[in-house]
Enzyme design. Structure first.
Site, PDB file in Angstrom:
ATOM      1  N   HIS A 159       0.987  -0.951  -0.099  1.00 44.83           N
ATOM      2  CA  HIS A 159      -0.258  -0.093  -0.106  1.00 44.83           C
ATOM      3  C   HIS A 159       0.978   1.107  -0.048  1.00 44.83           C
ATOM      4  CE1 HIS A 159      -3.326  -2.694   1.646  1.00 44.83           C
ATOM      5  NE2 HIS A 159      -4.004  -1.354   0.888  1.00 44.83           N
ATOM      6  N   LYS A 202      -0.759   4.920   4.790  1.00 38.00           N
ATOM      7  CA  LYS A 202      -1.813   4.107   4.752  1.00 38.00           C
ATOM      8  C   LYS A 202      -1.362   3.831   6.131  1.00 38.00           C
ATOM      9  CE  LYS A 202      -4.179  -0.877   4.748  1.00 38.00           C
ATOM     10  NZ  LYS A 202      -4.997   0.064   5.392  1.00 38.00           N
TER      11      LYS A 202
END
Ligand SMILES: NC(=O)C1=CN([C@@H]2O[C@H](COP(=O)(O)OP(=O)(O)OC[C@H]3O[C@@H](n4cnc5c(N)ncnc54)[C@H](O)[C@@H]3O)[C@@H](O)[C@H]2O)C=CC1
Ligand SMILES: O=C(O)C1=N[C@H](C(=O)O)C[C@H](O)C1
Length: 262
Positions: free
Chosen positions: A154, A158
């Site tokens: 990600h 995040k």
């Protein structure tokens, strides 16, 4: 359908506003944000890059929304859930990273409120979850054993790790194969890998909108099931599908399998 977007100025909230505003089936009537957000009062459409919608960023309050879509942070999601309970508004919870008490509160709330709750709203991810379950069931009796590792990638922003989606993949494998040990990364000298282990590895790099690989490692061969988003609109579209689906359902806790008919 009138929707309220909770976390509307966020990466996902902006995409939900943008995608909804381009679809005549949806009308964004409320854009909800933190009381300390610097853009409070600004138009949600302008923030999302789709022009003025006449919907200012505001704190949670009464609106004529038919359904609320939440892409925020765990504490805020619980707060908006409490609001939805009071005003009997169906809720789509997309936020991840809840702790056990928050998880339990959501489950308890679904006794009196219709809730769709999914760590990923992506149709492709939820289909891959089904395929992962099939693979896990099919391989669990392999005499030489199967080592399952879950790799998620990600963007650098995040805040939770591993992803809620990775944890859900792991639970699916654990339930199908009877695995009981979930380990997050490895270092030092952990020794030979136990057979009942599922490993999780969270990469954070650049602007990756979400990628999951489920590795089934065997002796002599490997299966890898992978799904990768190229932008965030798969999640926004899935959340809008969930909103459309939940609007006439009775109280209960629903998943994207229910929404997508998987
Ligand atoms: N289920 C799914 O398909 C997906 C879930 N997610 C999850 O959604 C969440 C949000 O992700 P992003 O949009 O990337 O994060 P983000 O940090 O860009 O957005 C979160 C938003 O929530 C807002 N917020 C914080 N406190 C609030 C409060 N008290 N009231 C209202 N709003 C508040 C923040 O101001 C921010 O705008 C994360 O938990 C992420 O894991 C993200 C993508 C897909
Ligand atoms: O934070 C994100 O971006 C994402 N979070 C969700 C998760 O934690 O599973 C879903 C998706 O992977 C994107």
């Amino acid at each position: 359908m009138k929707i309220a977007v909770h976390g509307a100025a966020g990466r996902m909230g902006q995409r939900v506003v943008a995608v909804a505003s381009a679809d005549s089936r949806y009308q964004v009537v409320a854009a909800l944000e933190s009381a300390t957000h610097p853009a409070l009062g600004q138009d949600a459409g302008l923030l999302a890059g789709v022009g003025n919608l006449g919907v200012p960023l505001a704190v949670v309050g009464e609106s004529d929304a038919d359904v609320v879509i939440d892409f925020s942070v765990p504490d805020a999601a619980i707060a908006v859930l409490t609001h939805c309970l009071e005003f009997k508004k169906p809720l789509v919870i997309a936020t991840t990273g809840f702790d056990v008490p928050q998880d339990e509160f959501i489950r308890e709330s679904a006794r009196t409120l219709p809730i769709v709750w999914a760590p990923s709203m992506s149709p492709a991810v939820n289909l891959l979850m089904k395929l992962t379950e099939i693979a896990a069931i099919s391989l669990r009796e392999l005499p030489t054993g199967v080592d399952v590792e879950i790799i998620e990638r990600h963007h650098r922003f995040k805040e939770d790790a591993p992803s809620g989606t990775a944890l859900r993949f792991g639970n699916i494998v654990a339930e199908a194969m009877g695995q009981s040990s979930h380990i997050h990364g490895r270092h030092g000298r952990p020794g030979e890998r136990p057979r009942n282990e599922i490993g999780y590895h969270a990469l954070r790099s650049g602007d990756n909108p979400g990628e999951h690989t489920i590795v089934f490692g065997m002796l002599g061969e490997t299966i890898e099931l992978k799904v990768a988003a190229s932008n965030r609109d798969c999640y926004a579209q899935g959340a809008l599908l969930a909103a459309d689906w939940i609007i006439d359902k009775p109280a209960g806790l629903y998943s994207m399998n229910d929404v997508l008919g998987l």
